[in-house]
Design an enzyme around this catalytic site. Sequence first.
Site, PDB file in Angstrom:
ATOM      1  N   GLY A 263     -40.197   2.785  35.658  1.00  0.00           N
ATOM      2  CA  GLY A 263     -39.114   3.749  35.471  1.00  0.00           C
ATOM      3  C   GLY A 263     -38.384   3.541  34.162  1.00  0.00           C
ATOM      4  O   GLY A 263     -38.183   4.482  33.391  1.00  0.00           O
ATOM      5  N   VAL A 264     -38.000   2.295  33.872  1.00  0.00           N
ATOM      6  CA  VAL A 264     -37.263   2.020  32.633  1.00  0.00           C
ATOM      7  C   VAL A 264     -38.197   2.088  31.428  1.00  0.00           C
ATOM      8  O   VAL A 264     -37.875   2.698  30.409  1.00  0.00           O
ATOM      9  CB  VAL A 264     -36.571   0.638  32.710  1.00  0.00           C
ATOM     10  CG1 VAL A 264     -35.880   0.318  31.385  1.00  0.00           C
ATOM     11  CG2 VAL A 264     -35.576   0.596  33.868  1.00  0.00           C
TER      12      VAL A 264
ATOM     13  N   THR B 274     -39.866  -5.362  32.091  1.00  0.00           N
ATOM     14  CA  THR B 274     -40.312  -5.801  33.417  1.00  0.00           C
ATOM     15  C   THR B 274     -39.156  -6.538  34.093  1.00  0.00           C
ATOM     16  O   THR B 274     -38.083  -6.709  33.522  1.00  0.00           O
ATOM     17  CB  THR B 274     -41.484  -6.786  33.309  1.00  0.00           C
ATOM     18  OG1 THR B 274     -40.983  -8.069  32.867  1.00  0.00           O
ATOM     19  CG2 THR B 274     -42.534  -6.299  32.326  1.00  0.00           C
ATOM     20  N   SER B 275     -39.382  -6.984  35.317  1.00  0.00           N
ATOM     21  CA  SER B 275     -38.446  -7.925  35.924  1.00  0.00           C
ATOM     22  C   SER B 275     -39.177  -9.238  36.203  1.00  0.00           C
ATOM     23  O   SER B 275     -38.903  -9.937  37.161  1.00  0.00           O
ATOM     24  CB  SER B 275     -37.837  -7.342  37.196  1.00  0.00           C
ATOM     25  OG  SER B 275     -38.873  -6.991  38.087  1.00  0.00           O
TER      26      SER B 275
ATOM     27  N   LYS C 200     -32.942  -9.278  34.251  1.00  0.00           N
ATOM     28  CA  LYS C 200     -31.866 -10.235  34.554  1.00  0.00           C
ATOM     29  C   LYS C 200     -32.362 -11.668  34.673  1.00  0.00           C
ATOM     30  O   LYS C 200     -31.569 -12.602  34.563  1.00  0.00           O
ATOM     31  CB  LYS C 200     -31.235  -9.884  35.908  1.00  0.00           C
ATOM     32  CG  LYS C 200     -30.329  -8.689  35.917  1.00  0.00           C
ATOM     33  CD  LYS C 200     -29.645  -8.517  37.270  1.00  0.00           C
ATOM     34  CE  LYS C 200     -30.545  -7.841  38.275  1.00  0.00           C
ATOM     35  NZ  LYS C 200     -30.807  -6.421  37.997  1.00  0.00           N
TER      36      LYS C 200
ATOM     37  N   GLU D  44     -33.199  -0.616  48.023  1.00  0.00           N
ATOM     38  CA  GLU D  44     -34.571  -1.051  47.837  1.00  0.00           C
ATOM     39  C   GLU D  44     -35.376  -0.611  49.056  1.00  0.00           C
ATOM     40  O   GLU D  44     -34.797  -0.297  50.107  1.00  0.00           O
ATOM     41  CB  GLU D  44     -34.608  -2.587  47.726  1.00  0.00           C
ATOM     42  CG  GLU D  44     -33.879  -3.160  46.519  1.00  0.00           C
ATOM     43  CD  GLU D  44     -34.565  -2.851  45.203  1.00  0.00           C
ATOM     44  OE1 GLU D  44     -35.812  -2.831  45.158  1.00  0.00           O
ATOM     45  OE2 GLU D  44     -33.865  -2.608  44.203  1.00  0.00           O
TER      46      GLU D  44
ATOM     47  N   ASP E 260     -28.617  -9.775  43.993  1.00  0.00           N
ATOM     48  CA  ASP E 260     -28.625  -8.993  42.751  1.00  0.00           C
ATOM     49  C   ASP E 260     -27.243  -9.038  42.088  1.00  0.00           C
ATOM     50  O   ASP E 260     -27.131  -9.186  40.869  1.00  0.00           O
ATOM     51  CB  ASP E 260     -29.016  -7.550  43.087  1.00  0.00           C
ATOM     52  CG  ASP E 260     -28.976  -6.648  41.871  1.00  0.00           C
ATOM     53  OD1 ASP E 260     -29.801  -6.862  40.964  1.00  0.00           O
ATOM     54  OD2 ASP E 260     -28.106  -5.758  41.811  1.00  0.00           O
TER      55      ASP E 260
ATOM     56  N   LYS F 198     -25.871 -10.813  38.397  1.00  0.00           N
ATOM     57  CA  LYS F 198     -25.058 -10.154  37.367  1.00  0.00           C
ATOM     58  C   LYS F 198     -23.795 -10.967  37.069  1.00  0.00           C
ATOM     59  O   LYS F 198     -23.403 -11.130  35.918  1.00  0.00           O
ATOM     60  CB  LYS F 198     -24.712  -8.728  37.812  1.00  0.00           C
ATOM     61  CG  LYS F 198     -25.949  -7.826  37.844  1.00  0.00           C
ATOM     62  CD  LYS F 198     -25.657  -6.489  38.509  1.00  0.00           C
ATOM     63  CE  LYS F 198     -26.933  -5.653  38.618  1.00  0.00           C
ATOM     64  NZ  LYS F 198     -26.773  -4.503  39.535  1.00  0.00           N
TER      65      LYS F 198
END
Lengths: 365, 365
Positions: A16-17, A96-97, A120, A212, A223, A227
């Site tokens: 998506g990103v 990616t993550s 992150k 999710e 999550d 942050k």
Amino acid sequence: MSIDKEVSIAVVGAGGVGSCFLQQLAYISKNHPKVRFHLTYVAIIDKALYHKDFSDIDIDTALSTLEASGRPLPTLDVAVDYLASIPRKVVFVDNTSSQGIAEAYPEILRRGISIVTPNKKAFSGTYELWQQIFDASLSTGALVYHESSVGAGMPIISTLKEMVETGDKVLRIEGVFSGTMSYLFNSFAPIAGTGGRWSEEVRRARSLGFTEPDPRDDLNGLDIARKLTILGRLAGLPIASATSFSVQNLIPEELRGTMDTEEFLQKLADHDDKMELLKTEAEAANKVVRFVGSVEVATGTASVGLKWYNRSHPIANLQGSDNIISFYTERYGLKPLIIRGAGAGGHVTAMGVSGDLLKIVSQIV
Amino acid sequence: MSIDKEVSIAVVGAGGVGSCFLQQLAYISKNHPKVRFHLTYVAIIDKALYHKDFSDIDIDTALSTLEASGRPLPTLDVAVDYLASIPRKVVFVDNTSSQGIAEAYPEILRRGISIVTPNKKAFSGTYELWQQIFDASLSTGALVYHESSVGAGMPIISTLKEMVETGDKVLRIEGVFSGTMSYLFNSFAPIAGTGGRWSEEVRRARSLGFTEPDPRDDLNGLDIARKLTILGRLAGLPIASATSFSVQNLIPEELRGTMDTEEFLQKLADHDDKMELLKTEAEAANKVVRFVGSVEVATGTASVGLKWYNRSHPIANLQGSDNIISFYTERYGLKPLIIRGAGAGGHVTAMGVSGDLLKIVSQIV
């Protein structure tokens, strides 16, 4: 207008990103008055597209070409060797993550390659990794920007960094850092009306795509803890990890074992009365309950969990799945600086990434 | 850590913003890992401090030294010649609200000197001056940043520029751009309770220091029109000037002649019934009245004036003298990005200036 600079871009991830980022890169490369952007490397989970002679990949068709004629994905070492051999400045865009890629950031920076990412993992992992990343950046001058790791494209990290760098004292950072939690509590405990039963709100949020696939991945608070770890560290706190401080887990203890999502959602209804009690207790005090994260800089503590707010408080007064982040600082005094808006979504997350890319490009020769 | 860069700073103006800026410059120069800052020129309205050999001025004692042993202020031409002869990169920090200095920006930039400023005059004057400034910057590479010209230290201009540069479509910008107007309407038409009579609220705001010495300088809407001019131009609209669009003037027509402030405030009471009617009309529709500015990009129009909002709307729900700015864009969709906080004050305005200085320093060799 003459071209001042040339830069190579390497993009990893086209979800998506990543796909939104490539659209934005196409726009930027056509419209930047002074920089020529060369897309030199694109990779997805199992394939990569790049040329031995470093020739350009057409941005508009990169993903379809990658799909049709990409090579098998090289190891990360081989990819980094390739990028480091490109005879111009390189920016590595990690969309990616992936934990594995995050752990390679220090090496990538040591090779003189700058990094932008919404991932992150690198910044909320061990404090040692955090230090290695910024030490490597400082020693080679390669830059690392990660605006979209908190609050997507909203100017959260840049604002906090500017406060710190210009000598403001950040006292407290508080907010709703999860679109899912925002949506759930705005529906469950609205400032006007009664809201639904907790398990029904979770089910509805899931069906609308606000959680999710397994809502437990939101309800565990991790999550948000990631942050806060990032923001706390930027504010100067050596937070050891995202699990080193108090995080309230909204998955009832009995439901933390292995069970599929449907079974979890059914059993969650058994806990609705407990959640209803939380809501009515807050209401009795003329307040509403919200799931927030905060960093208290003076005491060096971070926490994630339920808190009560007056209905007129900006945190109570959110709508939809908006995030909100308040910065209490010495210079701002009693009234915080508040930033509110979408904290997720491909286009706005990618905007944070491409904004960071522009910042890096403006700084490298 | 080795020093990478050296830069000379020239500061003009030492009022509320200027003196806070010097404090922040002192902090930055002691804490920046890679840049050496040389304060080379400081000036106030009638004096300047600088040395023929370009030797450094101690930042901590600059203002007292200037007071005690400054030279008579040179003409702007002479000052610019001096700055252009400094054998390193120079950033000119204009902490005044001078029209004359603003008009010299194109020449300053053409001489290779970068500019940071909270001064609105250059960016909200004629469109020709705007074009000359940015053309000069583009041709010499000298940079010009003015975050604090709208919303003090809040990240308004940087956010808007990033949207535009990465290809987002800005649709509408709307907000409360004046701390005075925010305070007046939050008190006059609060979301809960009835609020005071209009002329009494104006008088009270003045006594608390929330207005200019003469409140007519706030009530005429011109300050807001200047800010909208800047934002509209950044969004791509060729707005001719701050007086080229509809601006509602809250000074009653009969009171626009020459009279002193006290007489104005007394006569303003004669208009309280009219203002009360505006308030009750909005209340009858279950709304509150606010004084807002907006830019509609599609139609190319800007406007400043009274509008009604639902009580739960973020613009209705402001407190104190906070500003609020909402960006409606294609990427953010129906829910705008909202930034809220102090839009005035020495320390936060100076933070926007010193943040801009850091951005420039990171980009110049």
